[in-house]
Write an enzyme that holds these catalytic residues in place. Structure first.
Site, PDB file in Angstrom:
ATOM      1  CG  ASP A   1      -1.666   1.217   1.489  1.00  0.00           C
ATOM      2  OD1 ASP A   1      -1.864   1.989   0.540  1.00  0.00           O
ATOM      3  OD2 ASP A   1      -2.091   1.421   2.652  1.00  0.00           O
TER       4      ASP A   1
ATOM      5  CG  ASN B   1      -2.738   5.561  -0.912  1.00  0.00           C
ATOM      6  OD1 ASN B   1      -2.802   4.437  -0.405  1.00  0.00           O
ATOM      7  ND2 ASN B   1      -3.682   6.052  -1.671  1.00  0.00           N
TER       8      ASN B   1
ATOM      9  CG  ASP C   1      -5.789   3.524   0.613  1.00  0.00           C
ATOM     10  OD1 ASP C   1      -4.958   2.583   0.695  1.00  0.00           O
ATOM     11  OD2 ASP C   1      -6.417   3.767  -0.428  1.00  0.00           O
TER      12      ASP C   1
ATOM     13  CG  ASP D   1      -1.380   1.634  -3.679  1.00  0.00           C
ATOM     14  OD1 ASP D   1      -0.174   1.436  -3.936  1.00  0.00           O
ATOM     15  OD2 ASP D   1      -1.777   2.190  -2.633  1.00  0.00           O
TER      16      ASP D   1
ATOM     17  CG  ASP E   1     -12.680 -14.849 -12.876  1.00  0.00           C
ATOM     18  OD1 ASP E   1     -12.017 -15.256 -11.914  1.00  0.00           O
ATOM     19  OD2 ASP E   1     -13.899 -14.594 -12.802  1.00  0.00           O
TER      20      ASP E   1
ATOM     21  CD  GLU F   1     -10.869 -19.366 -11.697  1.00  0.00           C
ATOM     22  OE1 GLU F   1     -11.049 -19.499 -10.485  1.00  0.00           O
ATOM     23  OE2 GLU F   1     -11.745 -18.882 -12.431  1.00  0.00           O
TER      24      GLU F   1
HETATM   25  C1  NOJ Z   1     -12.621 -16.909  -9.651  1.00  0.00           C
HETATM   26  C2  NOJ Z   1     -11.823 -15.924  -8.884  1.00  0.00           C
HETATM   27  O1  NOJ Z   1     -10.548 -16.450  -8.629  1.00  0.00           O
HETATM   28  C3  NOJ Z   1     -12.596 -15.629  -7.637  1.00  0.00           C
HETATM   29  O2  NOJ Z   1     -11.847 -14.886  -6.718  1.00  0.00           O
HETATM   30  C4  NOJ Z   1     -13.869 -14.941  -8.021  1.00  0.00           C
HETATM   31  O3  NOJ Z   1     -14.664 -14.755  -6.875  1.00  0.00           O
HETATM   32  C5  NOJ Z   1     -14.665 -15.762  -9.037  1.00  0.00           C
HETATM   33  N1  NOJ Z   1     -13.834 -16.299 -10.064  1.00  0.00           N
HETATM   34  C6  NOJ Z   1     -15.740 -14.928  -9.672  1.00  0.00           C
HETATM   35  O4  NOJ Z   1     -15.170 -13.980 -10.538  1.00  0.00           O
HETATM   36 CA    CA Z   2      -3.449   2.314  -1.109  1.00  0.00          CA
END
Ligand code: NOJ
Ligand code: CA
Length: 557
Positions: free
Chosen positions: A34, A36, A38, A42, A220, A282
């Protein structure tokens, strides 16, 4: 044992390319560094810590999503695929990160989330404002409900995070109306991939990031984009990890044959760019032969090997999964991949501290049986050295190089994963593996950022895992990883050939090039052959030079 597995195409030619043997380090931007103060990691924070990754010796990084997002699912709900959320910085910060990574010889893979958008995406807002049957609704999966007034969902599908996979909308005239499908959170409406407009849009998104210099995409839910046309009922609950196990019929929402055409289109786009850009699936798909279809020569380059991640810590289970994985990917000419941890599963330093055979926990919290931390770390180190000696490409998840455990006693009020609420507080979910990582033992937030702020609480016991307590300390987990990555590179293990020597009930031994790898899963120490030259081990050998319980050794001779 006649298995002699190398990474070859079906024609017998070796597969080449940086990605075939790369060690790829997953950065979870919220929790890496991080800049900054918060409390949320980032992009400038990541850039400031790239030297750590170069020193560790990985080849590439994969960044979980940093796009504009309401963060209903920690950024896996994308509102704009071509920008950076102000939480994480801006596009110039992304450009800087990519440039600085490349300057250190690190490739950059970004996350692409094509199965669903955020409900804050302009397309979904437009769909809600438009009537049933409109082109705006045709970008998503809207259906009328069942029952006299359509008050029942269109089918019985469950969301992966718990509860129904459908939400009913209020029509522009104020009356309850159609339902939309979301295999994940309500804030993640599924896109309709039968619509050519969606296909065109994502080809353009690919080009947007390829033009900025990224080396590839982690895709994903790659097995979810196409749904069986009739949206037939499917009574079973969903789990993030289960595509299709065993011989059960294939669920109507996962691994439909139509997804492959999409990846062929994407591959053509990537192949038009110089520099071996890659696609990584994935896809929670079993068996391995079915998963291998995603990495046929004209589709993706890699797919995560979740069957490996899920395998029990026993010699027969590890032998079986390694053998099956190599055979399945060899059959289609793709490299095998290996992974033990990521942002969706209990970290392997904790998972392996549960009794062998424990079903995969979806999070661990106060009140749950707690893992044995010492045993877990010992096994995790042995598992890591076993994995890093295998031919193919390996994925590491930030913090595992520190031996970081799961946060298993996080107060439930601190939890942010939608799984916890959506499952009616029965599944704790994934927060425990997403805690900001420790860099400096004595700094605020262990050096995660300049202040004490941390979006998930860090355990009070984490100083001992901090990088500065492990760097240059012989035997530390960090130094174990660093040495392993150096030797893996020097000996070309990633593009080597695996030859089993022994696969008994308690011991696995294989050769990869000049190196022999032995893991002892049993209770009795295993002597090494006389004259063996030990190059690396996950724990010290016994006093008389034997390999103890839950130890992996790399040796020559
Ligand atoms: C797989 C991702 O790795 C996971 O973190 C996410 O919640 C689901 N796909 C939905 O996008
Ligand atoms: Ca940050």
């Amino acid at each position: 044992m006649n298995t002699n597995q190398s990474q070859q195409s079906p024609s017998g030619d070796p597969i080449t390319g940086w990605w075939t043997e790369a060690v790829i380090y997953q950065i979870y931007p919220r929790s890496f560094a991080d800049s900054n103060g918060d409390g949320i990691g980032d992009l400038p924070g990541i850039t400031s810590r790239l030297d750590h990754l170069a020193e560790l010796g990985v080849d590439a990084v994969w960044l979980s999503p940093f796009y504009p997002s309401p963060q209903a699912d920690a950024g896996y709900d994308v509102a704009d695929y071509r920008d950076v959320d102000p939480l994480f910085g801006g596009l110039p910060d992304a450009d800087k990160l990519i440039g600085e990574a490349h300057a250190r010889g690190l490739r950059v893979i970004v996350d692409l989330v094509p199965n669903h958008t955020s409900s804050a995406h302009r397309w979904f807002t437009a769909a809600l404002a438009a009537p049933a049957g409109s082109p705006e609704r045709a970008r998503y999966i809207f259906r009328d409900g069942r029952g006299p007034d359509g008050e029942q969902p269109p089918n019985d599908w469950q969301s992966v995070f718990g509860g129904p996979a459908w939400t009913r909308v209020v029509e522009p005239d104020g009356r309850p109306g159609q339902w939309y499908l979301h295999l994940f959170d309500t804030g993640q409406p599924d896109l309709n991939w039968d619509n050519p407009e969606i296909r065109a849009e994502f080809l353009d998104v690919l080009r947007f990031w390829l033009d900025r210099g990224v080396d590839g995409f982690r895709v994903d839910v790659a097995h979810g984009l196409i749904k069986q046309a009739d949206l037939a009922d499917w009574q079973e609950p969903q789990e993030i990890l289960s595509g299709n196990e065993g011989d059960r019929p294939r669920p109507p929402m996962w691994d439909q044959d139509g997804v492959h055409e999409i990846y062929r289109d994407w591959r053509r786009v990537l192949d038009g760019y110089p520099g071996e850009r890659v696609l990584v699936a994935e896809a929670w798909v079993e068996p391995a032969e079915r998963l291998a279809r995603y990495v046929r020569p004209d589709e993706m380059h890699q797919a995560f090997n979740f069957e490996y991640l899920l395998a029990s810590w026993t010699a027969p289970a590890q032998y079986a999964v390694i053998t099956r994985s190599l055979e399945a990917t060899d059959a289609v000419g793709a490299p095998t991949t290996w992974v033990l941890s990521n942002h969706d599963v209990v970290r392997h330093a904790s998972r392996l501290g549960l009794p062998v055979g424990t079903p995969r926990p979806n999070g661990i919290g106060i009140g749950d049986p707690q893992p044995d931390g010492v045993l877990g770390l010992r096994r995790a180190r042995a598992a890591t050295l076993l994995m890093l000696a295998l031919p193919g490409s390996a994925y590491l998840y930030q913090g595992e190089e520190l031996g970081l455990p799961e946060h298993t006693t996080m107060p439930d009020e601190a939890r942010q994963d939608p799984t916890w609420a959506r499952s009616g507080h029965t599944q704790r979910g994934r927060d425990g593996c997403r805690v900001p990582i420790p860099w400096e033992a004595d700094a605020p937030s262990y050096g995660f950022g300049p202040t004490d702020a941390s979006w998930l609480p860090q355990p009070a016991t984490w100083a001992e895992y901090a990088l500065d307590r492990q760097r240059d300390v012989p035997g530390s987990t960090y130094e174990m990883y660093r040495t392993a990555l150096r030797l893996r590179h020097e000996h070309g293990l990633g593009h080597g050939t695996l030859r089993w020597r022994e696969s008994g009930d308690t011991v696995l031994t294989f050769d990869n090039g000049v190196l022999t790898v032995l893991t002892n899963f049993g209770e009795s120490p295993v002597p090494l052959p006389s004259g063996a030259q030990v190059l690396h081990s996950s724990a010290p050998l016994t006093g008389d030079g034997a390999v103890g319980t839950d130890v992996t050794v790399w040796y020559r001779g």
